[in-house]
Structures are given as structure tokens and as C-alpha cells.
Design a protein around this motif. Structure first.
Motif, PDB file in Angstrom:
ATOM      1  N   GLY A 173       5.103  -3.995   5.504  1.00  0.00           N
ATOM      2  CA  GLY A 173       4.702  -2.652   5.120  1.00  0.00           C
ATOM      3  C   GLY A 173       4.913  -2.463   3.639  1.00  0.00           C
ATOM      4  O   GLY A 173       5.292  -3.387   2.924  1.00  0.00           O
ATOM      5  N   ASP A 174       4.668  -1.238   3.156  1.00  0.00           N
ATOM      6  CA  ASP A 174       4.824  -0.969   1.730  1.00  0.00           C
ATOM      7  C   ASP A 174       5.611   0.316   1.554  1.00  0.00           C
ATOM      8  O   ASP A 174       5.898   1.033   2.509  1.00  0.00           O
ATOM      9  CB  ASP A 174       3.448  -0.850   1.067  1.00  0.00           C
ATOM     10  N   THR A 175       5.945   0.610   0.301  1.00  0.00           N
ATOM     11  CA  THR A 175       6.698   1.819  -0.009  1.00  0.00           C
ATOM     12  C   THR A 175       5.808   2.918  -0.556  1.00  0.00           C
ATOM     13  O   THR A 175       6.292   4.020  -0.815  1.00  0.00           O
ATOM     14  CB  THR A 175       7.794   1.524  -1.054  1.00  0.00           C
ATOM     15  N   GLY A 179      -1.152   6.841   3.956  1.00  0.00           N
ATOM     16  CA  GLY A 179      -1.327   6.000   5.133  1.00  0.00           C
ATOM     17  C   GLY A 179      -1.485   6.839   6.381  1.00  0.00           C
ATOM     18  O   GLY A 179      -1.244   8.042   6.406  1.00  0.00           O
ATOM     19  N   ARG A 185       6.325   2.282   7.254  1.00  0.00           N
ATOM     20  CA  ARG A 185       6.469   2.198   5.812  1.00  0.00           C
ATOM     21  C   ARG A 185       7.936   1.938   5.495  1.00  0.00           C
ATOM     22  O   ARG A 185       8.789   1.905   6.408  1.00  0.00           O
ATOM     23  CB  ARG A 185       5.989   3.481   5.127  1.00  0.00           C
TER      24      ARG A 185
END
Length: 219
Positions: A173-175, A179, A185
Motif C-alpha cells: 500500500g501507500d501513504t 483512494g 493504506r
């Protein structure tokens, strides 16, 4: 003497940026290296930075053998001076052993970059083995901040802004904000707020500002 160096820090501290910069510096001085990554958020066979930098990389699945690959490169007449290994937390302990062997027996520098601990504050297998074997451990000085303003040290996994503490150790995942709802996240928190499971979303919903120490009404 060649070294196995482990560069670590929480998410958003610039590990991939530093990995790309290190490869650039060595390449600009005539050295030839190999860049590896595993499960980068942008996909397979690539290393990306949140600053927008990217480069092709050799993907490292669990069955990848670093020793066999490098020996194959050298015996076929190719030059290898160093290895840059991003997302090293996802490597297996056996793969880290192979990297140490490359340093010791082939005298090639290995620069590994990765997160130490997962969202449950437990060490990743690859990071654990790197801590055990690395010649040097370098903590990146520029780190992200928790929503409270303190230095962020722990990675929290969130769903709809709320911290979760169960699930698979590896979920890419990403920060970045945004989304779809329910999407996994990550958010970097200080230890206090990680312990309290207090994400930025939860803080906004539960914390009210302190009253001002004076009367704002006009007489």
C-alpha cells in the motif's frame, strides 16, 4: 573491504530516493551495479520514489537466488561492482545470507534499503537477518512526522483512516491520501499514538481544540 550496509527508517523517510541517488552517484563515477527491488508499490521490476524518481530494477521473488545470479553475470564476462537492494524487508532470510556471501567472497558492496518493522511493530524476516549480518546499520536522518508533529517512527496500517492490527504481514500500500473506501493504506505515527491507535482521521474525529485562555466576547 566490501560492506553489507542496511539503510533503514519508517515509510516516507526517503529510502528509495537514497537508493536511486546512490546508484546514480556510483554510475556517474564509472562503476557498474545491479538494482533490485521487491513488491514496489508501482509494480514489478521497478524502484520508485515518492518524489517522482524511478528506475528499472530486477524483481526479487522468494525463489530468487542472488548468489547464482551474480555468479552468472560474472562468469559471462559482465562487470558488477555493487548491488543496490530496495524493499529489502521483503527478502527472505536465505536471500540476505546470499547477499552477505557476495560481500565476503566476491568483495562486492551491497547497499540494502528497507523498513525494519511491520504495522504490528514486529521485525520483517529480511530486516531481522540484515540487522544480524550487516557491517553497518544506517538510520536515515530525515524522517516523516506523526500527525501530532512528533517524529514518526512506527508504520500503521489503516482502513478508512482507522488503524488495524491484524492481517497478513505483507500488504502493499501507500501513504498518499485518497483512494477507494476500504482500501489499505499506511500512516507513520509516533510511538505514543501508534500504541493508542490514534491515526490522523481518528484524532480529528475525537479531539476538540483546547479553549482559548481568554474571553473572546466583546463587552
Amino acid at each position: 573491504m566490501a560492506e553489507l550496509v542496511f539503510h533503514s527508517g519508517p515509510m516516507d523517510c526517503g529510502k528509495s530516493t537514497m537508493a536511486l541517488q546512490l546508484d546514480y552517484v556510483h554510475t556517474s563515477h564509472g562503476r557498474r551495479g545491479r538494482v533490485f527491488s521487491s513488491q514496489d508499490r508501482a509494480g514489478e521490476g521497478v524502484i520508485t520514489s515518492r518524489l517522482g524518481l524511478s528506475a528499472r530494477a530486477i524483481e526479487v521473488p522468494p525463489e530468487f537466488d542472488f548468489w547464482r545470479y551474480i555468479i552468472g553475470e560474472l562468469t559471462s564476462g559482465k562487470i558488477v561492482d555493487y548491488l543496490v537492494c530496495d524493499e529489502a524487508q521483503f527478502y527472505t532470510a536465505e536471500q540476505v545470507d546470499q547477499l552477505a556471501r557476495i560481500v565476503d567472497e566476491l568483495q562486492l558492496d551491497v547497499y540494502a534499503f528497507g523498513i525494519m518493522a511491520d504495522f504490528r511493530t514486529q521485525l520483517f524476516p529480511g530486516s531481522k537477518r540484515l540487522i544480524e549480518l550487516a557491517d553497518r546499520l544506517e538510520m536515515l536522518p530525515l524522517g516523516p512526522l506523526c500527525w501530532c508533529g512528533e517524529r514518526g517512527t512506527h508504520n500503521a496500517r489503516t482502513v478508512d483512516g482507522l488503524m488495524v492490527t491484524e492481517g497478513s504481514q505483507v500488504v502493499v500500500g501507500d501513504t498518499a491520501a485518497g483512494g477507494a473506501g476500504g482500501e489499505v493504506r499506511y500512516e507513520v505515527l509516533c510511538r505514543l499514538h501508534h500504541r493508542r491507535r490514534m491515526t490522523a482521521t481518528r484524532a480529528k474525529a475525537t479531539l476538540s481544540p483546547d479553549p482559548l485562555p481568554f474571553d473572546t466576547e466583546q463587552g
